[in-house]
Design an enzyme around this catalytic site. Structure first.
Site, PDB file in Angstrom:
ATOM      1  N   MET A  35       0.829  -1.192   0.000  1.00  0.00           N
ATOM      2  CA  MET A  35       0.000   0.000   0.000  1.00  0.00           C
ATOM      3  C   MET A  35       0.873   1.254   0.000  1.00  0.00           C
ATOM      4  O   MET A  35       1.873   1.337   0.697  1.00  0.00           O
ATOM      5  CB  MET A  35      -0.881  -0.011   1.256  1.00  0.00           C
ATOM      6  CG  MET A  35      -1.761   1.209   1.445  1.00  0.00           C
ATOM      7  SD  MET A  35      -2.752   1.080   2.961  1.00  0.00           S
ATOM      8  CE  MET A  35      -1.469   1.258   4.220  1.00  0.00           C
ATOM      9  N   SER A 110       4.304  -6.398   2.138  1.00  0.00           N
ATOM     10  CA  SER A 110       3.104  -6.043   2.887  1.00  0.00           C
ATOM     11  C   SER A 110       1.869  -6.628   2.201  1.00  0.00           C
ATOM     12  O   SER A 110       1.814  -7.831   1.963  1.00  0.00           O
ATOM     13  CB  SER A 110       3.021  -4.519   3.040  1.00  0.00           C
ATOM     14  OG  SER A 110       2.093  -4.165   4.036  1.00  0.00           O
ATOM     15  N   GLN A 111       0.857  -5.794   1.837  1.00  0.00           N
ATOM     16  CA  GLN A 111      -0.364  -6.363   1.274  1.00  0.00           C
ATOM     17  C   GLN A 111      -0.112  -7.089  -0.048  1.00  0.00           C
ATOM     18  O   GLN A 111      -0.895  -7.961  -0.436  1.00  0.00           O
ATOM     19  CB  GLN A 111      -1.437  -5.290   1.095  1.00  0.00           C
ATOM     20  CG  GLN A 111      -1.219  -4.322  -0.039  1.00  0.00           C
ATOM     21  CD  GLN A 111      -2.355  -3.308  -0.167  1.00  0.00           C
ATOM     22  OE1 GLN A 111      -3.126  -3.084   0.770  1.00  0.00           O
ATOM     23  NE2 GLN A 111      -2.468  -2.678  -1.322  1.00  0.00           N
ATOM     24  N   ASP A 231       7.307  -3.983  14.296  1.00  0.00           N
ATOM     25  CA  ASP A 231       6.381  -3.428  13.317  1.00  0.00           C
ATOM     26  C   ASP A 231       5.339  -2.546  13.998  1.00  0.00           C
ATOM     27  O   ASP A 231       4.666  -2.967  14.933  1.00  0.00           O
ATOM     28  CB  ASP A 231       5.674  -4.570  12.580  1.00  0.00           C
ATOM     29  CG  ASP A 231       5.103  -4.154  11.242  1.00  0.00           C
ATOM     30  OD1 ASP A 231       4.567  -3.038  11.154  1.00  0.00           O
ATOM     31  OD2 ASP A 231       5.197  -4.945  10.291  1.00  0.00           O
ATOM     32  N   HIS A 285       8.221  -1.988   9.940  1.00  0.00           N
ATOM     33  CA  HIS A 285       7.610  -2.634   8.786  1.00  0.00           C
ATOM     34  C   HIS A 285       8.489  -2.506   7.539  1.00  0.00           C
ATOM     35  O   HIS A 285       8.852  -1.401   7.129  1.00  0.00           O
ATOM     36  CB  HIS A 285       6.244  -1.999   8.532  1.00  0.00           C
ATOM     37  CG  HIS A 285       5.375  -2.764   7.611  1.00  0.00           C
ATOM     38  ND1 HIS A 285       5.006  -4.072   7.844  1.00  0.00           N
ATOM     39  CD2 HIS A 285       4.785  -2.429   6.438  1.00  0.00           C
ATOM     40  CE1 HIS A 285       4.225  -4.494   6.873  1.00  0.00           C
ATOM     41  NE2 HIS A 285       4.079  -3.515   6.006  1.00  0.00           N
TER      42      HIS A 285
END
Length: 305
Positions: A35, A110-111, A231, A285
Site C-alpha cells: 500500500m 506487505s499487502q 512493526d 515494517h
C-alpha cells in the site's frame, strides 16, 4: 508502503554481486508492492529490482506487478481497485509473460504478500516456486485506530480511512471501495468478518472450503513468512506469521494450528512438511538490512532452496 520501503535502501548494497554463475540456477522473480507504493519508482521497488539484479546477476529477470496503465494508476490501485480484480490482472500478466513460463519465485511486500498468495492459490500456472512474504497480513489486521502510521497519504485522508474502517469495514460499499477493508479482520466480529469479507475470508477458506486453494498451496516449494518484530504498521504482527487473535477478544494470539485458516487451508500439513518457513527480523515494517536479506532470503532466490 512507500516511506517504509525507502528505509530498505538506507543501508545500501555497496555494489556487491554474486556474479553471473548465480543466474544459471535462478528463476525469474515476480514482485508485488504494498500500500502506498508502485511497481517502479526508482527510489523504492525500482531500486530493489536493481538490488536483486546486482546480487543475482544481470541475466536474472525481475517483473514488478503494475496494475493500470502507469504508476499513478498503480499507486491508486493499492487503495481503490478490489484485490480480486488486481489478482486476476496479475494472473493474466504472469501467464502471458514468456519469460515466466518455466516458473518463478515471488516476493510480496506487505499487502502484496497476500495478493501473491491469492495468485498461487487461484493461478497455479505457470508455477510459483517459492513465495516470500515480507510483512504480509495473511490473517488480516485489526487496529482501533484504523491505519497506524498511515503512509504516503495526507493526515486528513488517513483520518477518513480510519473512521470508515473502524465503523463500516464490512459494509458492501466499503468492501467494494477500499482495498484495506477487504482484509480487515475484527476478532470481536468474527462471524460478520467471515460472511462479509470479499477477499481475505475467501482466500483463507473461512466461509467455504475451496479444495483447489489447498492443493495449489501444496505446490509451493517454500512459503517464507517474514515477521518484523518492531512493526508499528501491522496489528497484530503475528498475522505476518499467519496467526491472529483468539476469536472474540483482542489480546491473546491463537496458535496457528488451532486457527480455522490453518485447518481449512492445510497449513498444518505445510508446517509439518517444512514448506512453511518462519523468519523474524528486528526493525519496523519492511525495514531490514542487506546483510540479513542476503543471509536469510537470497538462498530462496538463487536456486539453493
Amino acid at each position: 508502503m512507500l516511506k517504509i520501503i525507502l528505509c530498505l535502501f538506507a543501508f545500501g548494497y555497496m555494489g556487491i554481486s554474486l556474479g553471473e554463475d548465480a543466474t544459471n540456477k535462478s528463476l525469474p522473480i515476480v514482485m508485488w508492492h504494498g500500500m502506498g507504493d508502485t511497481c517502479c519508482f526508482s527510489f523504492s521497488l525500482g531500486s530493489f529490482r536493481d538490488f536483486l539484479i546486482n546480487i543475482l546477476g544481470s541475466n536474472v529477470y525481475v517483473k514488478s506487478i503494475r496494475i493500470g496503465n502507469n504508476v499513478v494508476e498503480d499507486y491508486e490501485s493499492g487503495y481503490f481497485v478490489h484485490p480480486n480484480k488486481q489478482v486476476e490482472n496479475a494472473c493474466q500478466q504472469i501467464a502471458s509473460d514468456p519469460k515466466l513460463q518455466n516458473g518463478y519465485n515471488a516476493i510480496g511486500f506487505s499487502q502484496g504478500s497476500q495478493f501473491l498468495r491469492a495468485v498461487a492459490q487461484r493461478c497455479p500456472e505457470p508455477r510459483m516456486n517459492n513465495l516470500i512474504s515480507l510483512g504480509g497480513q495473511h490473517q488480516g489486521k485489526k487496529c482501533v485506530f484504523g491505519l497506524p502510521n498511515c503512509p504516503s497519504l495526507s493526515s486528513k485522508t488517513c483520518d477518513k480511512f480510519r473512521k470508515m474502517l473502524n465503523y463500516a469495514a464490512y459494509t458492501s460499499w466499503l468492501q467494494d471501495y477500499l482495498v484495506q477493508a477487504t482484509y480487515w479482520h475484527n476478532p470481536l466480529k468474527e462471524e460478520i468478518y467471515r460472511k462479509s469479507s470479499t477477499f481475505l475470508s475467501d482466500i483463507n477458506n473461512e466461509l467455504n472450503i475451496n479444495q483447489t486453494y489447498v492443493e495449489n498451496l501444496k505446490k509451493l516449494n517454500k512459503f517464507v513468512l517474514v515477521k518484523f518484530s518492531n512493526d508499528t504498521i501491522v496489528q497484530p504482527i503475528d498475522t505476518e506469521w499467519f496467526q491472529f487473535y483468539t476469536p472474540n477478544q483482542d489480546r491473546v494470539i491463537q496458535p496457528l494450528a488451532e486457527s480455522n485458516a490453518a485447518k481449512n487451508l492445510g497449513l498444518n500439513d505445510l508446517v509439518a512438511s517444512n514448506t512453511i518457513v518462519f523468519l523474524e527480523t528486528e526493525g519496523n515494517h519492511l525495514k531490514f538490512t542487506t546483510e540479513w536479506f542476503k543471509k536469510n532470503i537470497l538462498p530462496y532466490l538463487n536456486g539453493e532452496i
